[in-house]
Design an enzyme around this catalytic site. Structure first.
Site, PDB file in Angstrom:
ATOM      1  CG  PHE A   1      33.777   4.340  22.958  1.00  0.00           C
ATOM      2  CD1 PHE A   1      35.152   4.236  23.065  1.00  0.00           C
ATOM      3  CD2 PHE A   1      32.989   3.696  23.900  1.00  0.00           C
ATOM      4  CE1 PHE A   1      35.745   3.507  24.098  1.00  0.00           C
ATOM      5  CE2 PHE A   1      33.579   2.967  24.940  1.00  0.00           C
ATOM      6  CZ  PHE A   1      34.951   2.884  25.035  1.00  0.00           C
TER       7      PHE A   1
ATOM      8  CG  ASP B   1      27.479   0.601  20.529  1.00  0.00           C
ATOM      9  OD1 ASP B   1      26.736   0.663  21.532  1.00  0.00           O
ATOM     10  OD2 ASP B   1      28.724   0.612  20.602  1.00  0.00           O
TER      11      ASP B   1
ATOM     12  CE  LYS C   1      28.677   3.410  28.910  1.00  0.00           C
ATOM     13  NZ  LYS C   1      29.243   3.364  27.578  1.00  0.00           N
TER      14      LYS C   1
HETATM   15  C1  LIG Z   1      30.304   2.534  27.016  1.00  0.00           C
HETATM   16  C2  LIG Z   1      30.129   2.130  25.608  1.00  0.00           C
HETATM   17  C3  LIG Z   1      30.666   0.917  25.119  1.00  0.00           C
HETATM   18  C4  LIG Z   1      31.536   0.014  25.964  1.00  0.00           C
HETATM   19  O1  LIG Z   1      30.871  -0.458  27.085  1.00  0.00           O
HETATM   20  P1  LIG Z   1      31.735  -1.144  28.283  1.00  0.00           P
HETATM   21  O2  LIG Z   1      30.659  -1.650  29.212  1.00  0.00           O
HETATM   22  O3  LIG Z   1      32.591  -0.090  28.876  1.00  0.00           O
HETATM   23  O4  LIG Z   1      32.524  -2.242  27.671  1.00  0.00           O
HETATM   24  C5  LIG Z   1      30.431   0.589  23.801  1.00  0.00           C
HETATM   25  N1  LIG Z   1      29.709   1.391  22.997  1.00  0.00           N
HETATM   26  C6  LIG Z   1      29.171   2.547  23.431  1.00  0.00           C
HETATM   27  C7  LIG Z   1      28.362   3.389  22.497  1.00  0.00           C
HETATM   28  C8  LIG Z   1      29.387   2.965  24.742  1.00  0.00           C
HETATM   29  O5  LIG Z   1      28.893   4.133  25.154  1.00  0.00           O
END
Ligand SMILES: *Cc1c(COP(=O)(O)O)cnc(C)c1O
Length: 395
Positions: free
Chosen positions: A128, A215, A244
């Site tokens: 994701f 990421d 986050k």
């Molecule tokens: C939550 C998340 C995203 C996206 O972040 P947003 O602030 O919702 O755009 C991307 N990569 C990972 C691994 C995530 O957990």
């Protein structure tokens, strides 16, 4: 209720109005234990005094001036993150998807600088990376992508935790410029790759001059018991995305980079109006200071062991539980069937949990939870699961 909000979220029937630490209170004054922390955002819990103070003091001084001018707190935050990560430079934005967008743009510029016309990024199944068009394309979830064609060109997908698949691609494609990967999948169900996965990715990237782009939007900021998950492996990424937990609830994302990747953006290449404004950077600095002052990294490691031991014991006799996966305070309990009803069941027990990838209970408790709160989460989730598997399956 009037339908004035778009229907893109399936919300649980509860509204919170107040929080303190790992507790939340709804509009009726009922108290809940928070084992999801706003999806790994509120690592320091709710209404942490250091964060509240930072917000209030900065609001009295200056909120926003734009990136047309110098921003002292943005510079200080970059310094702090570079010191923590051993990378070279930072760019600030407002969300995780934007952090990955910056990473993707860096990879494309990097590719063109090497004479590659169609720079291609390797991404993985079950990943994701966000909901914007490029990050949705990078995301390895066909359900999220359905209906949004045409997606973006320039991505190629391999199974997660499969080094051979990537080594094979290297033979077939000459346009690859980068790998974008999560060190532990979050939305994908807390899948923990082999211990040498990142090291092997690093080796492949070095061999082929690809950028290793991690990421760490969900795994970062202490969530795995290190500042960042890669720090356990001894390697350095070329690009790192975070968001986050960086702001504990104020919207901030960052893309950090090292070496050639750090020097790619020139004036005009990228930007964000809100990105790195005085308020959010001041708060992120307070988050970093608090994680240090409260010595939370070793605390996360101890809590991690407590959850692993506690759940292993409590769930041992439940045959519907397939696997317990724990990395720091990322906890996944894989079931043998879809588990979505457990979220509302947990709510009835005044506990906030999440279910992801259909069959995986996901817990992302705040890093500041007490032993007693951790034990309460273990007890309640185990009780829920005993009830869930004794009850007939409803189709
Ligand atoms: C939550 C998340 C995203 C996206 O972040 P947003 O602030 O919702 O755009 C991307 N990569 C990972 C691994 C995530 O957990």
């Amino acid at each position: 209720m009037p339908m004035t909000l778009m229907s893109n979220y399936a919300r649980l029937p509860v509204t919170f109005v107040k929080g303190e630490g790992a507790w939340l209170w709804d509009t009726q004054g009922t108290r809940y234990l928070d084992a999801i922390a706003g999806i790994a955002v509120c690592g320091l819990g709710h209404a942490h005094p250091a964060i509240t103070t930072a917000i209030c003091q900065q609001a009295q001084q200056l909120l926003h001036t734009s990136n047309l001018y110098g921003i002292a707190h943005q510079q200080a935050l970059a310094d702090a993150l570079i010191q923590i990560t051993n990378l070279d430079r930072a760019f600030f934005c407002n969300s995780g998807a934007e952090a990955n967008e910056a990473a993707i743009k860096i990879a494309r510029l990097y590719g063109h600088s090497r004479g590659i016309d169609l720079p291609t990024i390797i991404v993985t199944e079950g990943s994701f990376h966000g909901r914007t068009l490029a990050t949705l394309t990078a995301t390895g979830n066909p359900k999220m992508q359905a209906g949004f064609a045409p997606l973006m060109p320039g991505f190629i997908r391999v199974p997660y935790n499969d080094i051979d698949a990537i080594a094979q691609l290297a033979e077939q494609h000459s346009e690859i410029v980068a790998i974008l990967v999560e060190p532990v999948t979050g939305e994908g169900g807390i899948v923990i790759p082999d211990p040498d996965y990142l090291l092997n990715l690093r080796t492949l990237c070095d061999r082929h001059q690809w950028l290793l782009m991690l990421d760490e939007i969900q795994t970062g900021m202490g969530r795995t018991g290190q500042w960042f998950a890669y720090q356990e492996t001894g390697i350095l990424p070329d690009v790192l995305s975070l968001a986050k937990g960086l702001g504990n609830g104020v919207p901030i994302g960052a893309c950090l980079a090292r070496g050639p990747a750090a020097a790619i953006f020139q004036p005009g290449h990228h930007g964000s109006t809100f990105g790195g404004n005085p308020l959010v950077c001041r708060v992120a600095l307070a988050v970093i200071q608090t994680i240090e002052q409260e010595n939370l990294l070793p605390r996360v490691q101890a809590l991690s062991q407590r959850f692993y031991d506690g759940f292993s014991k409590a769930l041992a006799s439940i045959s519907g539980v397939r696997k317990i996966r724990v990395k720091g305070l990322m906890i996944g309990i894989e079931l043998d069937r879809p588990g979505y009803p457990l979220m509302s069941k947990a709510l009835e027990h005044r506990l906030l949990i999440n279910v992801t990838a259909e069959r995986v209970i996901r817990l992302l408790p705040p890093l500041i939870i007490s032993d007693a709160q951790a034990d309460e989460i273990i007890t309640t989730v185990s009780q829920l699961l005993r009830e869930f598997f004794n009850s007939p399956v409803i189709h």
